[in-house]
Design an enzyme around this catalytic site. Structure first.
Site, PDB file in Angstrom:
ATOM      1  N   ASP A  13       0.809  -1.224   0.000  1.00  0.00           N
ATOM      2  CA  ASP A  13       0.000   0.000   0.000  1.00  0.00           C
ATOM      3  C   ASP A  13       0.840   1.270   0.000  1.00  0.00           C
ATOM      4  O   ASP A  13       0.440   2.294   0.565  1.00  0.00           O
ATOM      5  CB  ASP A  13      -0.970   0.011   1.205  1.00  0.00           C
ATOM      6  CG  ASP A  13      -1.866  -1.212   1.205  1.00  0.00           C
ATOM      7  OD1 ASP A  13      -2.252  -1.649   0.107  1.00  0.00           O
ATOM      8  OD2 ASP A  13      -2.169  -1.723   2.292  1.00  0.00           O
ATOM      9  N   LYS A  16       1.813   2.022  -5.161  1.00  0.00           N
ATOM     10  CA  LYS A  16       2.364   1.455  -6.403  1.00  0.00           C
ATOM     11  C   LYS A  16       1.449   1.737  -7.585  1.00  0.00           C
ATOM     12  O   LYS A  16       1.911   2.004  -8.696  1.00  0.00           O
ATOM     13  CB  LYS A  16       2.551  -0.072  -6.254  1.00  0.00           C
ATOM     14  CG  LYS A  16       3.530  -0.450  -5.154  1.00  0.00           C
ATOM     15  CD  LYS A  16       3.611  -1.953  -4.960  1.00  0.00           C
ATOM     16  CE  LYS A  16       2.366  -2.568  -4.365  1.00  0.00           C
ATOM     17  NZ  LYS A  16       2.065  -2.154  -2.992  1.00  0.00           N
ATOM     18  N   GLY A  40      -4.631  -4.297  -3.751  1.00  0.00           N
ATOM     19  CA  GLY A  40      -5.615  -3.239  -3.981  1.00  0.00           C
ATOM     20  C   GLY A  40      -4.840  -1.991  -4.351  1.00  0.00           C
ATOM     21  O   GLY A  40      -4.152  -1.427  -3.518  1.00  0.00           O
ATOM     22  N   HIS A  41      -4.890  -1.630  -5.625  1.00  0.00           N
ATOM     23  CA  HIS A  41      -4.111  -0.482  -6.105  1.00  0.00           C
ATOM     24  C   HIS A  41      -5.072   0.632  -6.491  1.00  0.00           C
ATOM     25  O   HIS A  41      -5.906   0.461  -7.379  1.00  0.00           O
ATOM     26  CB  HIS A  41      -3.236  -0.892  -7.300  1.00  0.00           C
ATOM     27  CG  HIS A  41      -2.189  -1.908  -6.932  1.00  0.00           C
ATOM     28  ND1 HIS A  41      -1.254  -2.370  -7.809  1.00  0.00           N
ATOM     29  CD2 HIS A  41      -1.934  -2.543  -5.763  1.00  0.00           C
ATOM     30  CE1 HIS A  41      -0.466  -3.255  -7.195  1.00  0.00           C
ATOM     31  NE2 HIS A  41      -0.874  -3.378  -5.960  1.00  0.00           N
ATOM     32  N   GLN A 223       1.841  -6.250  -3.424  1.00  0.00           N
ATOM     33  CA  GLN A 223       2.418  -6.461  -2.094  1.00  0.00           C
ATOM     34  C   GLN A 223       3.758  -5.711  -1.978  1.00  0.00           C
ATOM     35  O   GLN A 223       3.872  -4.642  -2.536  1.00  0.00           O
ATOM     36  CB  GLN A 223       2.572  -7.961  -1.786  1.00  0.00           C
ATOM     37  CG  GLN A 223       1.246  -8.682  -1.568  1.00  0.00           C
ATOM     38  CD  GLN A 223       0.508  -9.008  -2.839  1.00  0.00           C
ATOM     39  OE1 GLN A 223       1.063  -9.575  -3.758  1.00  0.00           O
ATOM     40  NE2 GLN A 223      -0.749  -8.654  -2.902  1.00  0.00           N
TER      41      GLN A 223
HETATM   42  P1  GDP Z   1      -0.754   0.281  -3.572  1.00  0.00           P
HETATM   43  O1  GDP Z   1      -1.384  -0.975  -3.110  1.00  0.00           O
HETATM   44  O2  GDP Z   1       0.724   0.305  -3.325  1.00  0.00           O
HETATM   45  O3  GDP Z   1      -1.087   0.638  -4.991  1.00  0.00           O
HETATM   46  O4  GDP Z   1      -1.359   1.446  -2.650  1.00  0.00           O
HETATM   47  P2  GDP Z   1      -2.914   1.641  -2.254  1.00  0.00           P
HETATM   48  O5  GDP Z   1      -3.643   2.144  -3.431  1.00  0.00           O
HETATM   49  O6  GDP Z   1      -3.427   0.422  -1.586  1.00  0.00           O
HETATM   50  O7  GDP Z   1      -2.782   2.727  -1.112  1.00  0.00           O
HETATM   51  C1  GDP Z   1      -2.230   3.975  -1.356  1.00  0.00           C
HETATM   52  C2  GDP Z   1      -3.290   5.048  -1.059  1.00  0.00           C
HETATM   53  O8  GDP Z   1      -2.674   6.310  -1.014  1.00  0.00           O
HETATM   54  C3  GDP Z   1      -4.347   5.172  -2.145  1.00  0.00           C
HETATM   55  O9  GDP Z   1      -5.557   5.554  -1.544  1.00  0.00           O
HETATM   56  C4  GDP Z   1      -3.825   6.277  -3.061  1.00  0.00           C
HETATM   57  O10 GDP Z   1      -4.853   6.978  -3.731  1.00  0.00           O
HETATM   58  C5  GDP Z   1      -3.147   7.157  -2.059  1.00  0.00           C
HETATM   59  N1  GDP Z   1      -1.959   7.870  -2.543  1.00  0.00           N
HETATM   60  C6  GDP Z   1      -1.006   7.443  -3.393  1.00  0.00           C
HETATM   61  N2  GDP Z   1      -0.010   8.363  -3.508  1.00  0.00           N
HETATM   62  C7  GDP Z   1      -0.366   9.380  -2.691  1.00  0.00           C
HETATM   63  C8  GDP Z   1       0.262  10.623  -2.335  1.00  0.00           C
HETATM   64  O11 GDP Z   1       1.348  10.962  -2.758  1.00  0.00           O
HETATM   65  N3  GDP Z   1      -0.421  11.420  -1.434  1.00  0.00           N
HETATM   66  C9  GDP Z   1      -1.614  11.063  -0.886  1.00  0.00           C
HETATM   67  N4  GDP Z   1      -2.190  11.880  -0.010  1.00  0.00           N
HETATM   68  N5  GDP Z   1      -2.221   9.913  -1.210  1.00  0.00           N
HETATM   69  C10 GDP Z   1      -1.601   9.080  -2.081  1.00  0.00           C
HETATM   70  P1  IMO Z   2      -0.939  -4.221  -2.267  1.00  0.00           P
HETATM   71  O1  IMO Z   2      -0.545  -4.740  -3.613  1.00  0.00           O
HETATM   72  C1  IMO Z   2      -0.925  -4.698   2.047  1.00  0.00           C
HETATM   73  C2  IMO Z   2      -0.923  -8.803   3.585  1.00  0.00           C
HETATM   74  C3  IMO Z   2      -2.173  -9.238   4.340  1.00  0.00           C
HETATM   75  C4  IMO Z   2      -1.561 -10.242   5.304  1.00  0.00           C
HETATM   76  C5  IMO Z   2      -0.495 -10.914   4.465  1.00  0.00           C
HETATM   77  C6  IMO Z   2      -0.922 -12.246   3.848  1.00  0.00           C
HETATM   78  O2  IMO Z   2      -2.222  -3.486  -2.259  1.00  0.00           O
HETATM   79  O3  IMO Z   2       0.189  -3.474  -1.631  1.00  0.00           O
HETATM   80  P2  IMO Z   2      -2.542 -12.875   1.840  1.00  0.00           P
HETATM   81  O4  IMO Z   2      -4.007 -12.616   1.642  1.00  0.00           O
HETATM   82  O5  IMO Z   2      -1.669 -12.319   0.777  1.00  0.00           O
HETATM   83  O6  IMO Z   2      -2.239 -14.326   2.115  1.00  0.00           O
HETATM   84  O7  IMO Z   2      -2.178 -12.101   3.223  1.00  0.00           O
HETATM   85  O8  IMO Z   2      -0.157  -9.997   3.440  1.00  0.00           O
HETATM   86  N1  IMO Z   2      -1.177  -8.276   2.231  1.00  0.00           N
HETATM   87  C7  IMO Z   2      -1.130  -6.975   1.919  1.00  0.00           C
HETATM   88  N2  IMO Z   2      -0.938  -5.889   2.703  1.00  0.00           N
HETATM   89  N3  IMO Z   2      -1.069  -4.557   0.711  1.00  0.00           N
HETATM   90  C8  IMO Z   2      -1.234  -5.635  -0.072  1.00  0.00           C
HETATM   91  O9  IMO Z   2      -1.236  -5.549  -1.413  1.00  0.00           O
HETATM   92  C9  IMO Z   2      -1.304  -6.913   0.515  1.00  0.00           C
HETATM   93  N4  IMO Z   2      -1.478  -8.160   0.038  1.00  0.00           N
HETATM   94  C10 IMO Z   2      -1.375  -8.983   1.089  1.00  0.00           C
HETATM   95  O10 IMO Z   2      -2.775  -8.153   4.999  1.00  0.00           O
HETATM   96  O11 IMO Z   2      -0.922  -9.569   6.349  1.00  0.00           O
HETATM   97 MG    MG Z   3      -2.892  -1.612  -1.790  1.00  0.00          MG
END
Ligand code: GDP
Ligand code: IMO
Ligand code: MG
Length: 427
Positions: A13, A16, A40-41, A223
């Site tokens: 998270d 990416k 979840g991106h 991840q």
């Molecule tokens: P990922 O799994 O690595 O793609 O990240 P996620 O989407 O799960 O979580 C990142 C969260 O931060 C999302 O809600 C994005 O919209 C938000 N986000 C990403 N870059 C930035 C940033 O530079 N500033 C802020 N405030 N939010 C960001």
């Molecule tokens: P993105 O791509 C954050 C974590 C779960 C748990 C562990 C194992 O959005 O960064 P799983 O269901 O993969 O067997 O769970 O890994 N986990 C993540 N945490 N971002 C993710 O993906 C994750 N995918 C798995 O919370 O601790």
């Molecule tokens: Mg994510």
């Protein structure tokens, strides 16, 4: 720079999706190489928020071909509903391509994921419950189902029966659950055969030919390094290899073809699920960070655990993935703190350590040693050049760069596509 891998530098998270999308219109192929719909991106374009679980974030750029590699485990129901959901919003995913060797997540993987977690009790991993771990277990146990099995009904039936033979004993006798009917599972999977067929390709051939032709291929990690089954905080990890090397294994592109590896690091630290996290803030400061960063899981909606930036964590990722660059995200979230602590070492059993400890037991007991940097109060969300950032913000970024061992080439100052500062061009 035709082949570039994007990898999470912490526990997921990091942003990416946004970083990938931002490279957008210059990418010809955007490829997922590991994980499944545990990812979840989130990408925000023109005020519209998209949460992608299986399709690579490149899908939001119309000229980019989205590809799912052999290293990904695919829940076909989720993939279909993601494609249909995007179509309703005017995003065409009909050109998505998928490897014949990608493994399938099906009902029994989800059930086993959930019951084993319940059975583990306090020792649970805190998985996303999507069946990802059990699907990878079957793959390694050589009883997995692959996309290509959908095109041979009798083989598929045999494989489902074989996989369920043991599992049904386990479900009924150990977990006290209902038996799963292999015929029902097979029929359901076969209902996906027709629509997926035109999307199935040899991903290795496709990408190698694309690279030969000078196309830009972006491998979008899911991840993160510290959730990697080999390099992460085992057993509190996912069941795949999100590291940069996983891009080669998960697509059939050799390591010598990779030109650049970009680590995505949040300007602080978050983690979802169980496992050690030395800089976690369990007090109101943690809540303050969570609120400012809206740190709730994109996939499960769970609260993310929040804490200060841990330079040792990112440093370890930078080394093992050979980051050529770091994209530092969510810097805007840190606005308003008088002092911002950064973890620069650990105290483990009374001894100072300057890198991540060798053993997991030591890591569980690591107490962060902080360096305090001066904060800033100015709103930075509309800054587009490094020089526009307040002096203290610049110092914070430069200090992280020094500590992490890779240059910071991009900075996120907000969730929207345009809210970024490009320090060095990534492509
Ligand atoms: P990922 O799994 O690595 O793609 O990240 P996620 O989407 O799960 O979580 C990142 C969260 O931060 C999302 O809600 C994005 O919209 C938000 N986000 C990403 N870059 C930035 C940033 O530079 N500033 C802020 N405030 N939010 C960001
Ligand atoms: P993105 O791509 C954050 C974590 C779960 C748990 C562990 C194992 O959005 O960064 P799983 O269901 O993969 O067997 O769970 O890994 N986990 C993540 N945490 N971002 C993710 O993906 C994750 N995918 C798995 O919370 O601790
Ligand atoms: Mg994510």
């Amino acid at each position: 720079m035709p082949a570039i891998v994007v990898v999470g530098a912490q526990w997921g998270d990091e942003g990416k999706g946004k970083a990938t999308d931002q490279l957008g219109d210059r990418v010809d192929y955007c490829v997922r190489y590991s994980g499944g719909n545990n990812a979840g991106h989130t990408v925000v374009v023109d005020g519209e928020r998209y949460a992608l679980h299986l399709l690579p974030s490149g899908i939001l750029n119309p000229d980019c071909v989205p590809v799912i590699g052999n290293g990904v485990v695919v829940d076909l129901d989720v993939l279909l509903s993601e494609i249909e959901g995007l179509a309703v919003r005017g995003v065409d995913a009909s050109h998505m391509l998928i490897s014949a060797n990608s493994h399938i997540i099906t009902t029994y993987h989800q059930v086993i994921d959930k019951v084993t977690e319940r059975f583990l009790g306090k020792a649970r991993i805190g998985t996303t419950g999507r069946g990802v771990g059990p699907a990878y277990s079957d793959k390694v146990n050589r009883i997995g189902l692959r996309i290509q099995d959908l095109f041979d009904a009798s083989i598929l039936r045999q494989k489902v029966e074989a996989a369920l033979e043991q599992k049904n004993h386990l479900l009924v006798k150990v977990y006290n659950r209902r038996e799963i009917d292999p015929a029902e599972v097979t029929e359901h999977l076969l209902s996906h055969a027709e629509w997926i067929r035109p999307h199935v390709v040899d991903v290795s051939a496709l990408l190698n030919e694309a690279l030969d032709a000078g196309k830009v291929v972006l491998f979008e990690g899911a991840q993160a390094h510290h959730l990697d089954v080999d390099h992460g905080t085992y057993p509190y990890v996912t069941s795949s290899n999100p590291v940069a090397g996983g891009a080669c294994v998960g697509t059939g592109v050799g390591p010598t073809r990779i030109d650049r590896v970009v680590g995505i690091a949040k300007a602080y630290t978050t983690r979802v699920g169980e496992g050690p996290m030395p800089t976690e803030l369990l007090d109101s400061n943690g809540d303050k960070l969570r609120e400012a960063g809206i740190e709730f899981g994109t996939t499960t909606g769970r609260k993310r655990r929040c804490g200060w930036f841990d330079a040792l964590v990112v440093q370890a990722a930078a080394r093992a993935n050979a980051f050529t660059d770091i994209f530092l995200t969510k810097l805007d979230v840190l606005t308003g703190w008088e002092k911002i602590p950064v973890c620069v070492g650990y105290q483990v059993n009374g001894i100072r350590q300057d890198s991540m400890p060798l053993t997991q037991s030591e890591f569980h007991h690591a107490v962060p040693i902080y360096e305090e940097l001066d904060g800033w109060t100015e709103d930075i969300s509309s800054c587009r050049e490094f020089d526009e950032l307040p002096k203290n913000t610049q110092v914070y970024v430069s200090r992280l760069e020094e500590l992490c061992g890779a240059r910071i080439s991009g900075i996120g100052v907000g969730p929207s596509r345009e809210q970024s500062i490009v320090v060095n061009d990534l492509l």
